[in-house]
Scaffold this motif. Structure first.
Motif, PDB file in Angstrom:
ATOM      1  N   ALA A 117       0.842  -1.201   0.000  1.00  0.00           N
ATOM      2  CA  ALA A 117       0.000   0.000   0.000  1.00  0.00           C
ATOM      3  C   ALA A 117       0.868   1.239   0.000  1.00  0.00           C
ATOM      4  O   ALA A 117       2.071   1.194   0.300  1.00  0.00           O
ATOM      5  CB  ALA A 117      -0.942   0.010   1.207  1.00  0.00           C
ATOM      6  N   TYR A 119       0.986   5.423   1.397  1.00  0.00           N
ATOM      7  CA  TYR A 119       0.451   6.261   2.458  1.00  0.00           C
ATOM      8  C   TYR A 119      -0.634   7.162   1.879  1.00  0.00           C
ATOM      9  O   TYR A 119      -0.473   7.734   0.804  1.00  0.00           O
ATOM     10  CB  TYR A 119       1.554   7.118   3.078  1.00  0.00           C
ATOM     11  N   TYR A 128      -3.595   3.724   5.113  1.00  0.00           N
ATOM     12  CA  TYR A 128      -3.071   3.179   3.860  1.00  0.00           C
ATOM     13  C   TYR A 128      -4.121   3.367   2.762  1.00  0.00           C
ATOM     14  O   TYR A 128      -5.271   2.960   2.917  1.00  0.00           O
ATOM     15  CB  TYR A 128      -2.749   1.694   3.995  1.00  0.00           C
ATOM     16  N   LYS A 162      -5.230  -0.319   9.350  1.00  0.00           N
ATOM     17  CA  LYS A 162      -3.987   0.271   9.845  1.00  0.00           C
ATOM     18  C   LYS A 162      -3.548  -0.435  11.135  1.00  0.00           C
ATOM     19  O   LYS A 162      -2.355  -0.638  11.370  1.00  0.00           O
ATOM     20  CB  LYS A 162      -4.178   1.772  10.106  1.00  0.00           C
ATOM     21  N   LYS A 186       4.814   0.511   1.388  1.00  0.00           N
ATOM     22  CA  LYS A 186       4.980  -0.617   2.302  1.00  0.00           C
ATOM     23  C   LYS A 186       4.587  -1.915   1.606  1.00  0.00           C
ATOM     24  O   LYS A 186       3.621  -1.957   0.847  1.00  0.00           O
ATOM     25  CB  LYS A 186       4.105  -0.445   3.553  1.00  0.00           C
TER      26      LYS A 186
END
Length: 261
Positions: A117, A119, A128, A162, A186
């Motif tokens: 994902a 931010y 995300y 999250k 990520k």
């Protein structure tokens, strides 16, 4: 206020001209098919706009099909009332989207795994969004990306994700069994399966879903994907497979030429 739509690579971008009343915007630029075009329009008079008017419905359906055949996301239905002006980021019954997946969409939804994902920005900062979704290829034991998805989520779901995707569920680097040209902020370990529905499937130089099964050097991606629900009864390696994606691509009504390299 006048409104035109610029068609760049078959994606429409809205451009507003404020304070220029009664001006023919077509005189401001020269159209070039596939690059810069004035949005097509069809006007339905009030006495023809009742739901039971089959002739009007047929005209609207034909207009929608023409837009979809041109690889557009869909059409906008706009009221011509005086107080029906466009307000950015605000929903209104005066401006309604009609998209392929609102009408029929893919014949089946896809069960995909979030593998990464980015931010979120703006209102989604701290969460995300979007998520990178992947199918599974059991022959190669790879997760192959299919799309980014950022539609269909509630704020509570963002918060839940999250909290859930944390700790050892966040990977230090991209695993060798993840196939994609995307680079999210990520990477996640494969933990969840989500049902995703979209408009249709297309070849992609970025996503590697069903890589080599439809096109020699490209994968398959979902256009305009939307989250439907989380599938708690499915394991990640039980999600939609690369073969499933290829079969759905060939079965869809919108055909594409995939003979190029």
């Amino acid at each position: 206020m006048g409104l035109i739509l610029i068609n760049e690579s078959k994606e429409f971008v809205a451009v507003n001209f404020v304070g220029i009343p009664d001006i023919d915007l077509t005189n401001l630029f020269q159209e070039k098919a596939g690059y810069l075009e004035v949005a097509r329009e069809m006007i339905v008079e009030s006495d023809e706009a009742c739901p039971g008017n089959e002739a009007t419905l047929a005209k609207i359906n034909s207009f929608l099909e023409e837009a979809l055949h041109s690889s557009c996301e869909g059409i906008m239905v706009k009221s011509l009332d005086v107080d029906a002006g466009y307000a950015p980021s605000k929903r209104s019954d005066a401006w309604l989207k009609v998209k392929r997946d609102y009408v029929d969409g893919l014949r089946d939804s896809l069960d995909l795994v979030p593998i990464g994902a980015w931010y979120g920005n703006g209102r989604k900062a701290g969460w995300y969004s979007p998520f990178l979704m992947a199918c599974y290829n059991p022959d190669t034991e790879e997760y192959q990306s299919v799309c980014r998805v950022m539609s269909g989520f509630s704020d509570s779901f963002y918060i839940e994700m999250k909290e859930f995707i944390s700790g050892d569920k966040i990977l230090a680097k991209k695993p060798p069994y993840y196939r994609t040209a995307e680079v999210p902020d990520k990477w996640f370990s494969p933990e969840l399966v989500w049902e995703i529905r979209g408009a249709d499937l297309t070849v992609s130089p970025v996503h590697h879903g069903a890589y080599g099964l439809v096109h020699l050097s490209r994968g398959i991606s979902v256009r305009f994907p939307r989250f439907i629900r989380s599938l708690s009864d499915r394991k990640p390696d039980e999600c939609s497979t690369a073969t499933d994606i290829a079969d759905m691509f060939h079965a869809q009504t919108r055909k594409m030429d995939v003979s190029g390299k």
